[in-house]
Design a protein around this motif. Sequence first.
Motif, PDB file in Angstrom:
ATOM      1  N   ASN A 101       2.918  -0.117  10.884  1.00  0.00           N
ATOM      2  CA  ASN A 101       3.881  -0.512   9.859  1.00  0.00           C
ATOM      3  C   ASN A 101       3.175  -0.596   8.509  1.00  0.00           C
ATOM      4  OD1 ASN A 101       6.010  -2.201   8.409  1.00  0.00           O
ATOM      5  ND2 ASN A 101       6.921  -1.974  10.447  1.00  0.00           N
ATOM      6  N   THR A 102       2.760   0.577   8.026  1.00  0.00           N
ATOM      7  CA  THR A 102       2.015   0.630   6.774  1.00  0.00           C
ATOM      8  C   THR A 102       2.688   1.588   5.807  1.00  0.00           C
ATOM      9  OG1 THR A 102       0.612   2.464   7.523  1.00  0.00           O
ATOM     10  CG2 THR A 102      -0.157   0.207   7.975  1.00  0.00           C
ATOM     11  N   ARG A 103       2.369   1.403   4.540  1.00  0.00           N
ATOM     12  CA  ARG A 103       2.928   2.280   3.512  1.00  0.00           C
ATOM     13  C   ARG A 103       2.467   3.714   3.713  1.00  0.00           C
ATOM     14  NH1 ARG A 103       2.353   1.405  -3.062  1.00  0.00           N
ATOM     15  NH2 ARG A 103       3.652   3.203  -3.663  1.00  0.00           N
ATOM     16  N   GLU A 104       1.223   3.872   4.143  1.00  0.00           N
ATOM     17  CA  GLU A 104       0.687   5.213   4.328  1.00  0.00           C
ATOM     18  C   GLU A 104       1.453   5.972   5.409  1.00  0.00           C
ATOM     19  OE1 GLU A 104      -2.011   2.672   2.258  1.00  0.00           O
ATOM     20  OE2 GLU A 104      -1.083   2.421   4.241  1.00  0.00           O
ATOM     21  N   PHE A 105       1.709   5.307   6.537  1.00  0.00           N
ATOM     22  CA  PHE A 105       2.461   5.963   7.607  1.00  0.00           C
ATOM     23  C   PHE A 105       3.871   6.278   7.137  1.00  0.00           C
ATOM     24  CE2 PHE A 105       5.397   5.908  11.168  1.00  0.00           C
ATOM     25  CZ  PHE A 105       4.800   6.782  12.052  1.00  0.00           C
ATOM     26  N   TRP A 106       4.506   5.296   6.459  1.00  0.00           N
ATOM     27  CA  TRP A 106       5.880   5.504   6.020  1.00  0.00           C
ATOM     28  C   TRP A 106       5.976   6.669   5.030  1.00  0.00           C
ATOM     29  CZ3 TRP A 106      10.593   4.266   7.426  1.00  0.00           C
ATOM     30  CH2 TRP A 106      11.636   4.519   6.533  1.00  0.00           C
ATOM     31  N   THR A 107       5.070   6.730   4.074  1.00  0.00           N
ATOM     32  CA  THR A 107       5.106   7.796   3.080  1.00  0.00           C
ATOM     33  C   THR A 107       5.011   9.169   3.728  1.00  0.00           C
ATOM     34  OG1 THR A 107       4.103   6.339   1.422  1.00  0.00           O
ATOM     35  CG2 THR A 107       3.976   8.712   1.019  1.00  0.00           C
ATOM     36  N   ALA A 108       4.182   9.255   4.761  1.00  0.00           N
ATOM     37  CA  ALA A 108       4.001  10.547   5.433  1.00  0.00           C
ATOM     38  C   ALA A 108       5.157  10.893   6.364  1.00  0.00           C
ATOM     39  CB  ALA A 108       2.686  10.535   6.221  1.00  0.00           C
ATOM     40  N   ASN A 109       5.946   9.900   6.772  1.00  0.00           N
ATOM     41  CA  ASN A 109       6.962  10.133   7.800  1.00  0.00           C
ATOM     42  C   ASN A 109       8.364   9.712   7.405  1.00  0.00           C
ATOM     43  OD1 ASN A 109       5.377  10.942  10.462  1.00  0.00           O
ATOM     44  ND2 ASN A 109       4.174   9.346   9.453  1.00  0.00           N
ATOM     45  N   ALA A 110       8.596   9.379   6.149  1.00  0.00           N
ATOM     46  CA  ALA A 110       9.924   8.915   5.716  1.00  0.00           C
ATOM     47  C   ALA A 110      10.990   9.960   5.998  1.00  0.00           C
ATOM     48  CB  ALA A 110       9.903   8.563   4.238  1.00  0.00           C
ATOM     49  N   HIS A 111      10.631  11.228   5.912  1.00  0.00           N
ATOM     50  CA  HIS A 111      11.619  12.279   6.179  1.00  0.00           C
ATOM     51  C   HIS A 111      12.119  12.227   7.617  1.00  0.00           C
ATOM     52  CE1 HIS A 111       7.808  13.993   7.565  1.00  0.00           C
ATOM     53  NE2 HIS A 111       8.512  14.818   8.311  1.00  0.00           N
ATOM     54  N   ARG A 112      11.254  11.819   8.540  1.00  0.00           N
ATOM     55  CA  ARG A 112      11.665  11.705   9.938  1.00  0.00           C
ATOM     56  C   ARG A 112      12.706  10.604  10.101  1.00  0.00           C
ATOM     57  NH1 ARG A 112       6.492  10.640  13.331  1.00  0.00           N
ATOM     58  NH2 ARG A 112       8.059  10.535  14.995  1.00  0.00           N
ATOM     59  N   HIS A 113      12.488   9.491   9.397  1.00  0.00           N
ATOM     60  CA  HIS A 113      13.466   8.403   9.465  1.00  0.00           C
ATOM     61  C   HIS A 113      14.816   8.857   8.906  1.00  0.00           C
ATOM     62  CE1 HIS A 113      15.522   4.646   8.331  1.00  0.00           C
ATOM     63  NE2 HIS A 113      14.842   4.094   9.321  1.00  0.00           N
TER      64      HIS A 113
END
Length: 218
Positions: A22-34
Amino acid sequence: MTAFTGWPADATAFLAEIEADNTREFWTANAHRHAEAVHGPMRALAAVLEPEFGPLRVLRPHRNRRFLPTAPPYRTDTGGVARSPGGAALTVVLSATALTTAAGHWAFDTGQLRRYRVAVLEETGEELPALLAGHVVDGSRSLRGVPRGFTGGHERIELLRLLGLQVVTSRPAGPWLSTPEPLGHVRAAWRAAAPVVAWLDRHVGPADPVPPRPRPAP
């Protein structure tokens, strides 16, 4: 209106991954999947349910940490909330492990709790056990002891202990989520809860308005 065809298999996988990282780095790289696998189908489901149950507020993926500063910054689930005419919540939540629905009030405010207990004690309370029969009642908001002024022998003491009243369903995640079946599941759950919601609307009603905060003197 976009048709709801289910969530792709990547939806629950993504929710599990965001829970693990649950980090900004993971979210930034995967926001399109969400957006594609989680949020998009949830918005489609909300749009199909709206004509019967009213507008659904779809939960944002980012948490508001103003009052929960230690909470993870990104939600590990997705969902939507509709409101009955009397203010009861109709919720649907998809997590990595289950699709859950609820109908009612998770927690009563002071005025609602007073009105609820009065209704349970009066003749109107006699019908509530029958309305709840066959439902799973969320007991997470319940007194361990006995409310002040009552005895443990009261015939409806378990109802009087509740600090909120909602009925819930939960079905484990699986391939069925990738079909239109979740739509029927949510509809059936909310329709089945309609008599309970109607009772709450009549006898408990919406939360009391929160008075505005006084402005500081200039």
